[in-house]
Scaffold this motif. Structure first.
Motif, PDB file in Angstrom:
ATOM      1  N   UNK A  83      12.569 -29.473 -23.813  1.00 14.64           N
ATOM      2  CA  UNK A  83      13.706 -29.689 -22.920  1.00 14.64           C
ATOM      3  C   UNK A  83      14.406 -30.989 -23.310  1.00 14.64           C
ATOM      4  N   UNK A  84      15.679 -30.882 -23.718  1.00  8.58           N
ATOM      5  CA  UNK A  84      16.554 -32.018 -23.969  1.00  8.58           C
ATOM      6  C   UNK A  84      17.930 -31.619 -23.469  1.00  8.58           C
ATOM      7  N   UNK A  85      18.152 -31.962 -22.177  1.00  8.76           N
ATOM      8  CA  UNK A  85      19.368 -31.560 -21.476  1.00  8.76           C
ATOM      9  C   UNK A  85      19.401 -30.064 -21.183  1.00  8.76           C
ATOM     10  N   UNK A  86      18.623 -29.297 -21.937  1.00  6.87           N
ATOM     11  CA  UNK A  86      18.503 -27.864 -21.688  1.00  6.87           C
ATOM     12  C   UNK A  86      17.198 -27.361 -22.304  1.00  6.87           C
ATOM     13  N   UNK A  87      16.794 -26.176 -21.894  1.00  3.39           N
ATOM     14  CA  UNK A  87      15.565 -25.590 -22.422  1.00  3.39           C
ATOM     15  C   UNK A  87      15.821 -25.029 -23.821  1.00  3.39           C
ATOM     16  N   UNK A  88      14.933 -25.404 -24.728  1.00  6.96           N
ATOM     17  CA  UNK A  88      15.037 -24.929 -26.111  1.00  6.96           C
ATOM     18  C   UNK A  88      13.745 -24.191 -26.459  1.00  6.96           C
ATOM     19  N   UNK A  89      13.844 -22.881 -26.630  1.00  3.00           N
ATOM     20  CA  UNK A  89      12.685 -22.079 -27.030  1.00  3.00           C
ATOM     21  C   UNK A  89      12.637 -22.067 -28.551  1.00  3.00           C
ATOM     22  N   UNK A  90      11.606 -22.701 -29.092  1.00  9.07           N
ATOM     23  CA  UNK A  90      11.509 -22.833 -30.547  1.00  9.07           C
ATOM     24  C   UNK A  90      11.016 -21.558 -31.221  1.00  9.07           C
ATOM     25  N   UNK A  91      10.636 -20.586 -30.429  1.00  6.50           N
ATOM     26  CA  UNK A  91      10.203 -19.275 -30.930  1.00  6.50           C
ATOM     27  C   UNK A  91       9.182 -19.401 -32.056  1.00  6.50           C
ATOM     28  N   UNK A  92       8.105 -20.081 -31.701  1.00  7.23           N
ATOM     29  CA  UNK A  92       6.995 -20.230 -32.636  1.00  7.23           C
ATOM     30  C   UNK A  92       6.464 -18.852 -33.016  1.00  7.23           C
ATOM     31  N   UNK A  93       6.102 -18.674 -34.263  1.00  7.54           N
ATOM     32  CA  UNK A  93       5.629 -17.377 -34.748  1.00  7.54           C
ATOM     33  C   UNK A  93       4.446 -16.858 -33.937  1.00  7.54           C
ATOM     34  N   UNK A  94       3.632 -17.793 -33.437  1.00  9.08           N
ATOM     35  CA  UNK A  94       2.473 -17.415 -32.634  1.00  9.08           C
ATOM     36  C   UNK A  94       2.874 -16.589 -31.410  1.00  9.08           C
ATOM     37  N   UNK A  95       4.030 -16.925 -30.825  1.00 10.51           N
ATOM     38  CA  UNK A  95       4.432 -16.282 -29.574  1.00 10.51           C
ATOM     39  C   UNK A  95       5.705 -15.441 -29.688  1.00 10.51           C
ATOM     40  N   UNK A  96       6.488 -15.679 -30.709  1.00 14.25           N
ATOM     41  CA  UNK A  96       7.747 -14.956 -30.928  1.00 14.25           C
ATOM     42  C   UNK A  96       8.621 -15.030 -29.677  1.00 14.25           C
ATOM     43  N   UNK A  97       8.904 -13.902 -29.050  1.00 19.77           N
ATOM     44  CA  UNK A  97       9.783 -13.893 -27.868  1.00 19.77           C
ATOM     45  C   UNK A  97       8.998 -13.726 -26.566  1.00 19.77           C
ATOM     46  N   UNK A  98       7.753 -14.144 -26.555  1.00 15.87           N
ATOM     47  CA  UNK A  98       6.917 -13.916 -25.377  1.00 15.87           C
ATOM     48  C   UNK A  98       6.908 -15.080 -24.392  1.00 15.87           C
ATOM     49  N   UNK A  99       7.567 -16.179 -24.735  1.00 19.60           N
ATOM     50  CA  UNK A  99       7.572 -17.362 -23.863  1.00 19.60           C
ATOM     51  C   UNK A  99       8.811 -17.346 -22.961  1.00 19.60           C
ATOM     52  N   UNK A 100       8.578 -17.533 -21.649  1.00 21.07           N
ATOM     53  CA  UNK A 100       9.670 -17.576 -20.670  1.00 21.07           C
ATOM     54  C   UNK A 100       9.531 -18.831 -19.814  1.00 21.07           C
ATOM     55  N   UNK A 101      10.611 -19.613 -19.745  1.00 20.85           N
ATOM     56  CA  UNK A 101      10.598 -20.809 -18.906  1.00 20.85           C
ATOM     57  C   UNK A 101      10.903 -20.401 -17.468  1.00 20.85           C
TER      58      UNK A 101
END
Length: 216
Positions: A83-101
């Motif tokens: 988070x730097x002024x907004x949420x940034x999903x780095x889409x790490x290969x470990x999780x791909x698109x499975x992370x939700x803030x």
């Protein structure tokens, strides 16, 4: 009459204490709070809660946060959300698109969900928070364990059986005491009745006539 003449002395003492306390800067360090250990069923959603407390109100222009993942002791720590002024999903290969803030930075909440959790997702998840003018970055780590089946609930059968047995025994004891008390009361009533009858019979000659000693 001067103002000091009618103001009690203790007033100035309290006023001085108040001014001192309100002028002392906030010195407590920022604290990050998580659940140290989280166990999640394979294939479900893992909720990683992270909140923080600080002397200073969060400023989204200055607030900085990131989540990292470490799969093993010797593994490198990898950042997967920031988070730097907004949420940034780095889409790490470990999780791909499975992370939700799912948190709220304005409410000191940086909680995330990891959907469709896998056995390979086990490890340590660390939440880092920097909230200027706090100088030190706060952090807390969650140890995530993934299980393949829900642990069986502790059986209460034994407790229920013991409770029922004790309850039944007490009920029987109470019933016996009540019966004994009733029997004793009945016998007492019968004895009193017989004594009264004997006393009345003693005052007659058996045929309902008064005894000679009692004749006028």
């Amino acid at each position: 009459m001067s103002v000091e003449a009618w103001i009690p002395p203790w007033y100035f003492t309290l006023l001085g204490c108040f001014l001192f306390l309100t002028s002392v800067p906030c010195t407590s360090s920022m604290e990050v709070t998580v659940l140290p250990k989280v166990s999640v069923l394979n294939g479900t959603t893992a909720r990683l809660s992270c909140t923080f407390t600080s002397c200073y109100k969060p400023d989204n222009n200055l607030l900085n946060m990131n989540w990292t993942y470490r799969g093993c002791i010797n593994c490198s720590e990898e950042m997967f959300l920031q988070f730097k002024r907004k949420i940034i999903n780095l889409k790490l290969e470990q999780f791909k698109d499975r992370v939700t803030f799912v948190g709220n930075p304005s409410k000191n909440d940086f909680t995330v969900n990891i959907n469709d959790i896998q056995l390979t997702d086990e490890g340590n998840y660390t939440c880092y928070v920097l909230n200027p003018p706090d100088r030190n970055k706060g952090s807390a780590t969650i140890q995530l364990t993934v299980v393949t089946e829900v642990p069986p609930k502790r059986s209460n059968t034994v407790a229920v059986v013991v409770g029922a047995s004790v309850g039944g025994f007490l009920a029987v004891v109470i019933l016996i005491l009540v019966v004994v008390k009733c029997v004793r009361r009945k016998k007492k009533q019968e004895l009193n009745s017989e004594d009264q009858k004997t006393e009345e019979e003693g005052k007659t000659d058996g045929e309902g006539n008064p005894e000679e000693g009692t004749k006028q």
